[in-house]
Scaffold this motif. Structure first.
Motif, short mmCIF file in Angstrom:
data_model
loop_
_atom_site.label_atom_id
_atom_site.label_comp_id
_atom_site.label_asym_id
_atom_site.label_seq_id
_atom_site.Cartn_x
_atom_site.Cartn_y
_atom_site.Cartn_z
N LEU A 197 -8.24 -0.20 -7.95
CA LEU A 197 -8.78 -1.48 -7.61
C LEU A 197 -7.53 -2.47 -7.39
O LEU A 197 -6.42 -2.56 -8.22
CB LEU A 197 -9.40 -2.16 -9.06
CG LEU A 197 -10.22 -3.39 -8.79
CD1 LEU A 197 -11.31 -3.43 -10.13
CD2 LEU A 197 -9.18 -4.67 -9.44
N ALA A 198 -7.48 -3.09 -6.31
CA ALA A 198 -6.45 -4.10 -6.15
C ALA A 198 -6.77 -5.47 -5.79
O ALA A 198 -7.90 -5.88 -5.26
CB ALA A 198 -5.45 -3.53 -4.72
N ILE A 199 -5.91 -6.52 -6.28
CA ILE A 199 -6.24 -8.06 -6.16
C ILE A 199 -5.09 -8.55 -5.53
O ILE A 199 -4.08 -8.57 -6.04
CB ILE A 199 -6.64 -8.55 -7.47
CG1 ILE A 199 -7.41 -7.71 -8.29
CG2 ILE A 199 -7.22 -9.89 -7.46
CD1 ILE A 199 -7.87 -8.07 -9.96
N ALA A 244 0.80 -1.20 0.04
CA ALA A 244 -0.02 -0.10 0.19
C ALA A 244 0.98 1.29 -0.14
O ALA A 244 0.54 2.15 -0.80
CB ALA A 244 -1.00 0.22 1.28
N TYR A 245 1.81 1.20 0.80
CA TYR A 245 2.90 2.25 0.84
C TYR A 245 3.49 2.55 -0.68
O TYR A 245 3.49 3.80 -0.95
CB TYR A 245 4.14 2.22 1.59
CG TYR A 245 5.13 2.98 1.73
CD1 TYR A 245 5.18 4.36 2.24
CD2 TYR A 245 6.34 2.69 0.84
CE1 TYR A 245 6.32 5.10 1.92
CE2 TYR A 245 7.44 3.52 0.70
CZ TYR A 245 7.46 4.79 1.28
OH TYR A 245 8.68 5.62 1.32
N MET A 287 -2.79 -3.44 1.04
CA MET A 287 -3.18 -3.03 -0.25
C MET A 287 -4.76 -3.14 -0.65
O MET A 287 -5.50 -2.24 -1.24
CB MET A 287 -2.50 -3.68 -1.22
CG MET A 287 -2.73 -3.29 -2.82
SD MET A 287 -1.55 -4.37 -4.00
CE MET A 287 -2.09 -6.04 -3.93
N ILE A 288 -5.24 -4.32 -0.16
CA ILE A 288 -6.66 -4.65 -0.42
C ILE A 288 -7.55 -3.78 0.49
O ILE A 288 -8.48 -3.16 0.14
CB ILE A 288 -6.97 -6.08 -0.17
CG1 ILE A 288 -6.08 -7.14 -0.93
CG2 ILE A 288 -8.41 -6.39 -0.27
CD1 ILE A 288 -6.21 -6.56 -2.26
N LEU A 293 2.76 5.96 -6.32
CA LEU A 293 2.41 6.00 -7.68
C LEU A 293 1.06 7.00 -7.62
O LEU A 293 0.69 7.66 -8.49
CB LEU A 293 2.30 4.57 -8.23
CG LEU A 293 3.32 3.58 -8.44
CD1 LEU A 293 2.96 2.42 -8.74
CD2 LEU A 293 4.22 4.31 -9.50
N GLN A 294 0.29 6.62 -6.84
CA GLN A 294 -1.13 7.57 -6.90
C GLN A 294 -0.66 9.00 -6.70
O GLN A 294 -1.31 9.81 -7.20
CB GLN A 294 -1.83 7.12 -5.52
CG GLN A 294 -2.62 5.73 -5.69
CD GLN A 294 -3.12 5.32 -4.23
OE1 GLN A 294 -2.95 4.17 -3.70
NE2 GLN A 294 -4.14 5.96 -3.91
N HIS A 295 0.26 9.26 -5.89
CA HIS A 295 0.48 10.56 -5.72
C HIS A 295 1.18 11.37 -7.00
O HIS A 295 0.94 12.39 -7.54
CB HIS A 295 1.64 10.89 -4.37
CG HIS A 295 2.12 12.22 -4.50
ND1 HIS A 295 1.28 13.53 -3.81
CD2 HIS A 295 3.26 12.68 -4.58
CE1 HIS A 295 1.87 14.44 -3.57
NE2 HIS A 295 3.25 14.16 -4.31
#
Length: 284
Positions: free
Chosen positions: A214-216, A196-197, A225-226, A202-204
């Motif tokens: 969406l995470a799997i 998640a970190y 992450m989920i 990447l999100q930033h």
């Protein structure tokens, strides 16, 4: 569905038990995702060089969250590489080498390291996950930036070793965090350097909120992450703890479950058929 980023684990999720995936089906999907501006990210405990080998045609333009979150790249740009403080690493090594020297792998940026005493059988297993594997006389003499310490175990010994590690001073002092990533591997990672970190970096960069992710995944190292993702999927073959926190259950990795989810995204279809209250409830 305002999905802008899709993050998938690899082993037990994107890959089947033979470490393969339906490449012709996926590359058609990937092309459509790219055209729509949806980022596809491989988020795995595997080293970056191993992950890239699964996507030779597009690795140069893909984003990866490797080494359980410590190593993050976007195309040819490295966004982050975290590694253990040398004092902490020597403390871990000094403690574990006595009992686990033949089970230890140190993960550096471009190679993983094992001692020459590791059995041939164990080496064959490791070469599946560590495409660059270097044998050395003494792990404590390695001059490299180590982002992860991994123990390979027999499945039946896994819980006993987890219990043993929990009592270690560097664990109690939160100098390292322990996570089971499946297939008999136990990883010691830098605290808070999880998948998640890595995704948040990447999100930033891309200006993407958690709700648009969406995470799997299928295992314990996918939990953060989920939980973070607006659309969190656990595989049908996932550990029960991940199914508890996921909002949706995807078909198993043996039946191209990830690719089925990608089809829903591309066709703008609802995820209701994969909700936990539906057909997969009995598997939770």
């Amino acid at each position: 569905m305002p999905i802008k980023l899709i993050a998938v684990d690899m082993d037990g999720t994107f890959l089947n038990s033979e470490k393969k995936y339906n490449s012709s089906r996926f590359f058609k999907q990937y092309k459509q995702l790219k055209q729509r501006g949806i980022h596809f990210v491989a988020a795995s405990g595997n080293p970056l060089y191993t992950l890239k080998a699964y996507f030779p045609e597009i690795a140069h333009e893909m984003a990866f969250v490797a080494e359980n979150g410590a190593y993050v790249v976007n195309g040819t740009e490295t966004l982050n590489y975290d590694y253990f403080n040398s004092d902490v690493l020597q403390q871990i090594l000094g403690d574990l080498k006595h009992d686990y020297a033949k089970n230890l792998i140190l993960c550096g940026k471009d190679s993983a390291y094992i001692e020459k005493s590791v059995s041939e059988k164990t080496q064959q297993k490791l070469k599946i996950y560590f495409k660059n594997l270097t044998q050395v006389d003494d792990l404590s003499q390695i001059n490299d930036q180590i982002c992860k310490v991994t123990l390979t175990t027999a499945q039946q010994d896994n819980q006993q070793i987890l219990n043993d590690l929990e009592q270690k001073p560097y664990m109690r002092e939160k100098l390292a965090k322990m996570v089971s990533s499946g297939f008999g591997f136990i990883d010691l990672i830098i605290p808070n350097r999880h998948k998640a970190y890595g995704l948040q970096l990447l999100q930033h960069k891309w200006g993407i909120t958690h709700q648009d992710v969406l995470a799997i995944g299928d295992n314990y190292n996918d939990l953060e992450m989920i939980q973070m993702a607006g659309y969190g999927f656990a595989m049908q073959n996932a550990v029960p703890e991940l199914k508890q926190v996921a909002k949706y259950i995807a078909p198993s990795n043996e039946h191209e479950g990830v690719l089925d989810v990608l089809d829903l995204v591309l066709n703008a279809q609802p995820f209701q058929i994969y909700s936990k209250e539906d057909v997969y409830l009995e598997n939770i």
